[in-house]
Design an enzyme around this catalytic site. Sequence first.
Site, PDB file in Angstrom:
ATOM      1  N   LEU A 180     -29.300  34.680  77.470  1.00 51.02           N
ATOM      2  CA  LEU A 180     -28.620  34.156  78.656  1.00 51.02           C
ATOM      3  C   LEU A 180     -29.223  32.830  79.073  1.00 51.02           C
ATOM      4  CD1 LEU A 180     -27.950  37.250  80.970  1.00 51.02           C
ATOM      5  CD2 LEU A 180     -26.307  35.960  79.596  1.00 51.02           C
TER       6      LEU A 180
ATOM      7  N   CYS B   6     -25.184  30.781  60.567  1.00 47.54           N
ATOM      8  CA  CYS B   6     -24.711  32.156  60.716  1.00 47.54           C
ATOM      9  C   CYS B   6     -23.664  32.312  61.816  1.00 47.54           C
ATOM     10  CB  CYS B   6     -25.900  33.090  60.979  1.00 47.54           C
ATOM     11  SG  CYS B   6     -26.979  33.316  59.546  1.00 47.54           S
TER      12      CYS B   6
ATOM     13  N   ALA C 178     -28.548  29.227  79.311  1.00 45.64           N
ATOM     14  CA  ALA C 178     -27.458  28.254  79.243  1.00 45.64           C
ATOM     15  C   ALA C 178     -27.966  26.942  78.668  1.00 45.64           C
ATOM     16  CB  ALA C 178     -26.873  28.021  80.630  1.00 45.64           C
TER      17      ALA C 178
ATOM     18  N   THR D 218     -22.571  32.829  51.967  1.00 47.37           N
ATOM     19  CA  THR D 218     -21.120  32.969  52.140  1.00 47.37           C
ATOM     20  C   THR D 218     -20.667  31.917  53.159  1.00 47.37           C
ATOM     21  OG1 THR D 218     -21.509  34.700  53.796  1.00 47.37           O
ATOM     22  CG2 THR D 218     -21.022  35.410  51.543  1.00 47.37           C
TER      23      THR D 218
ATOM     24  N   GLU E 173     -28.565  42.083  56.293  1.00 47.25           N
ATOM     25  CA  GLU E 173     -29.808  41.520  56.831  1.00 47.25           C
ATOM     26  C   GLU E 173     -29.591  41.100  58.277  1.00 47.25           C
ATOM     27  OE1 GLU E 173     -30.232  38.214  57.724  1.00 47.25           O
ATOM     28  OE2 GLU E 173     -28.319  37.392  57.038  1.00 47.25           O
TER      29      GLU E 173
END
Length: 439
Positions: free
Chosen positions: A254, A264, A256, A85, A148
């Site tokens: 977390l 996705c 950076a 999609t 999924e």
Amino acid sequence: MRISVIGCGYLGAVHAASMAKLGHDVVGIDVDHDKVQALCRARAPFYEPGFEELLAGTLDTGRLSFSTDVGDAAGSQVHFVCVGTPQKRGEYAADMHYVQDAVESLLGVLAPGDLVVGKSTVPVGTAAALAELVQEKVPGALLAWNPEFLREGFAVQDTLHPDRLVYGLPAGPDGETARALLDEVYAPIVERGTPKVETDYATAEMVKTAANSFLATKISFINAMAELCEATGADVKLLADAIGYDDRIGRKFLNAGLGFGGGCLPKDIRAFMARAGELGADQALTFLKEVDNINMRRRIRMVELAREVCDGSLLGKRIAVLGAAFKPDSDDIRDSPALNVAAQLQLQGAVVRVTDPAAVENSRRLWPQLDYADTPEEAADRADAVLVLTEWRQYRELDPVSFGAVVRQKRVLDGRNALDRDAWTAAGWTYRALGRRAG
């Protein structure tokens, strides 16, 4: 049980082989003849650790086959829809024509009692509309939604040992029938006590997009903190370590750096915003626009940082880019931050050489204007700066002493905060990373 899987890209091929591994007879259907031929020869059309071995093993059992003819799906009791999609060109919304075409192609082979199971990531409301179509054309056939949650690099593990199963079921007795069929499909997984959430269509559709939106928000949050760290002289890695000890926050996601990409997270948060707007709830997700903006700013900042370490100009500077895939253990270059940065560096006059353990061939096809190398040493030959933009293990484990003999200038930009800063600076390198003090 006999199962069909419609769409044999990344999701569908892994799902088909995994269902065969669970003991089912599976046929994978795809319109791409070359892809089907490769799969039939046990050759994976993409890089995914462990998948090619799984593919070869399940093909050898005779329980797995592939075809371009949807008629070969006839006789299957459960039909999984695993097509893409993508984001619509010029819009935020998801392009749903692949899902629509896949379901319509099944209408000629469905029988009463068959179950169509959507796994694709879709806008909320899709399942209800498709269920109506299926029931109108094939009375007695049912539809469920089973999103999924695959992580590239861990797709086989995530399919065979998921952390949860989500069933979006129709109401009433049809829901009981659909649940029983899905429990039969996933019997070994269910019997292990894997958590299972049974819900309505809309909630099941939202689970994947909500999860991806949360992860994207967490990544962009720490990258926003990195911007502040650069302005204040604070260290974002130590900041992340400190707040990550709070179990309400956690340390995962977390890290950076250059931000997220792939097929996705970027398109899913944009499609989520678009669908919220269609439903009149756009205010609920306006924060995702800033999440997206922060993510894109990281790429711009990496180019600026490269210019800074190259004495204010990129013109004629030799830059080695280590990493092309959007993440390690993948050859996926969709919306790759690494390639985006490499292209921007080249546009500003740098002589750029890109390397990656798995994604060079894909990169050459999509970005032929860039120069490529097979190894980090080849890419870094006489380089004025080295940028680590995908955190492959091979790059994390580079020896900064021997690697330093290859380059012209010992300047490393750690775009993923993946390297041992102390080891690199001890070897004489100038170390820079997003959100951290210079070393």
